[in-house]
Design an enzyme around this catalytic site. Structure first.
Site, mmCIF file in Angstrom:
data_model
loop_
_atom_site.group_PDB
_atom_site.id
_atom_site.type_symbol
_atom_site.label_atom_id
_atom_site.label_comp_id
_atom_site.label_asym_id
_atom_site.label_seq_id
_atom_site.Cartn_x
_atom_site.Cartn_y
_atom_site.Cartn_z
ATOM 1 C CE LYS A 22 -8.893 -3.334 -7.216
ATOM 2 N NZ LYS A 22 -7.639 -2.846 -6.604
ATOM 3 C CG ASN A 23 -8.141 0.817 -7.521
ATOM 4 O OD1 ASN A 23 -8.215 -0.089 -6.692
ATOM 5 N ND2 ASN A 23 -7.454 0.703 -8.638
ATOM 6 C CB CYS A 117 2.518 -7.291 -5.500
ATOM 7 S SG CYS A 117 2.290 -5.927 -6.614
ATOM 8 N NE ARG A 122 2.186 -1.393 -6.321
ATOM 9 C CZ ARG A 122 0.930 -1.828 -6.395
ATOM 10 N NH1 ARG A 122 0.697 -3.110 -6.485
ATOM 11 N NH2 ARG A 122 -0.073 -0.980 -6.354
ATOM 12 C CG ASP A 308 -4.824 -0.545 -12.769
ATOM 13 O OD1 ASP A 308 -5.444 0.039 -11.876
ATOM 14 O OD2 ASP A 308 -3.640 -0.917 -12.637
ATOM 15 N NE ARG A 400 -6.127 -8.467 -4.305
ATOM 16 C CZ ARG A 400 -4.966 -7.838 -4.234
ATOM 17 N NH1 ARG A 400 -3.862 -8.439 -4.659
ATOM 18 N NH2 ARG A 400 -4.878 -6.636 -3.743
#
Ligand code: EPZ
Length: 421
Positions: A22-23, A117, A122, A308, A400
């Site tokens: 994803k990143n 968040c 952030r 993560d 997500r």
């Protein structure tokens, strides 16, 4: 809203295909704003965040579609709009990655300031510092960042912040520098594999970037970039999550497509816990000893232990034979999963940026609430091993960043179902 219903107790056995990262996919999709002609991206995961980025790019004049094989085709058709609006950016922080490309290619960028968040503030001060160093004029108006520059000029930029390097700030400044005049040197750049993948994509489009994967990246500006074909790197965080799923259920899983070299810090910690991790012919083979040893872990920028995977490791350590410690050095407030794990019988207490995890004999199923993408994954892992049934609510968080997680887990024996609330 939907929730996952998980019945704990089965040992996972079999192979799981790891999806594209994803990143890496998100900044690479944003980078197509820089290029002429068509780009084709392979191995882009089908995630809510990717669909969100598609919507944002189409608002910015990019035609995006997936072909029958799932490859994503992107082509800039209209460069009039350079405004990434609040209602899009507020849904996904990675939208900030369009800032550098818009500024470099359209000489202006208007991007809503991403709010905080669940994992903490952030800020984007490093992004702005980097782009201002390249010559952009910066203004903050009505919650939007406004950046303008006739022509960006290469320079030396120190990108380190209070928590070390910044992944998306490195992405933004590196992307903008590809079309700047002259040489740019990024000091204290992020070294993540996703930055390496982005740099390789940009070089395939004609950029001249060296040093990626190290803290010093050099970019020689070029006149234009052209679309290319690129295959997105496998997702090391998804792979690490499933490594822990195999370990916590005392199972025997193979993670197809995962790259050992992207998971060295994770492998180091898990082996200390007693998890057996070997390079398989198609990926990484994971199994575990019955008894789990307690360990100490600290999250760091790559190649350190990834933030993560902090929540997922914490779940595993709940069942270790003794007290473990995890210190969160990237997002010190990233502990919303602690309260939910304690509801399942874990014994975790927070002391500032450190969590002390006292090993317990078992976890017990309960209704729990997901708060952020990776905390949701940690609660699913807890449900896989807890006695009885666990309901993980607000699974939109998990969608997500994990492609079909319940299918992948059920495919190796987990009893997990997605249900409407
Ligand atoms: C990227 O976020 C990832 N997201 C995050 O993954 C990941 O947790 C994070 O890197 C750290 O590895 C994407 O790549 C889309 P940072 P990013 O800028 O770039 C501070 C997930 O679950 N900072 O590397 O936003 C910041 O507050 C997500 O997939 C500043 O101070 O993170 C943090 O403490 C969650 N000023 C530290 O740096 C800035 O301008 C690292 O943040 C930028 C960041």
């Amino acid at each position: 809203m939907q929730h996952f219903e998980i019945v704990g107790g089965t040992r996972l056995k079999g192979a799981i295909d790891i999806s594209g990262a994803k990143n890496a996919a998100l900044p690479i999709m944003a980078a197509t704003l820089l290029v002429e002609g068509e780009t084709v991206l392979h191995n882009v995961p089908d995630l809510a965040d990717v669909r969100q980025m598609q919507i944002l790019l189409s608002r910015l004049g990019v035609k995006v579609h997936r072909d029958d094989e799932g490859a994503m085709h992107l082509r800039v058709e209209d460069e009039m709009n350079a405004h990434a609006e609040y209602e899009l950016v507020s849904k996904m922080r990675a939208s900030v990655c369009v800032m550098g490309p818009l500024l470099a290619k359209r000489q202006r960028a208007q991007v809503s300031m991403p709010g905080g968040c669940a994992i903490g503030d952030r800020p984007i001060d490093l992004h702005i510092r980097g782009l201002e160093s390249l010559g952009a004029d910066f203004e903050l108006a009505n919650g939007d960042v406004l950046l303008r520059a006739k022509k960006l000029m290469g320079t030396e930029i120190f990108l380190g912040g209070p928590f070390g390097s910044s992944v998306t700030a490195t992405a933004n400044v590196m992307m903008a520098a590809t079309l700047a005049q002259g040489r740019t040197i990024l000091e204290s750049a992020a070294c993540e594999p996703e930055i390496v993948d982005l740099a390789m994509f940009l070089n395939a489009c004609g950029a001249r970037i060296t040093g990626f994967g190290t803290p010093r990246i050099t970019v020689e500006g070029v006149g234009a970039l052209n679309g290319t074909d690129h295959r997105v790197v496998p997702d090391r965080i998804e792979a690490g999550t499933f490594m822990i799923a195999g370990a916590i259920t005392n199972g025997d899983v193979e993670l197809r497509g995962a790259r050992m070299e992207h998971l060295q810090a994770v492998t180091d910690r898990l082996r200390r816990v007693g998890v057996i991790i070997e390079r398989g012919e198609k990926g990484i083979a994971v199994s575990s000893a019955r008894r789990l040893e307690p360990v100490q872990a600290t999250t760091q920028p790559y190649p350190g232990f990834p933030t993560d995977l902090q929540a997922q490791l914490m779940t595993l350590l709940c069942l270790a034979d003794g007290n473990s410690m995890i210190t969160e050095k990237i997002f010190p407030d990233r502990f919303l999963h602690v309260g939910e794990l304690n509801r399942m019988g874990a014994r975790i207490r927070k002391e500032g940026p450190t969590a002390i995890i006292e090993g317990v004999k078992k976890l017990v199923g309960a209704p729990v609430m997901a708060s952020d993408l990776r905390a949701s994954a940690a609660l699913i892992l807890a449900g896989l091993v807890a006695k009885g049934t666990t309901r993980v609510h607000r699974v939109y968080h998990i969608d997500r960043g994990y492609e079909r997680i319940e299918e992948k887990l059920a495919g190796v024996g987990a009893v997990i179902r997605r249900q409407a609330e």
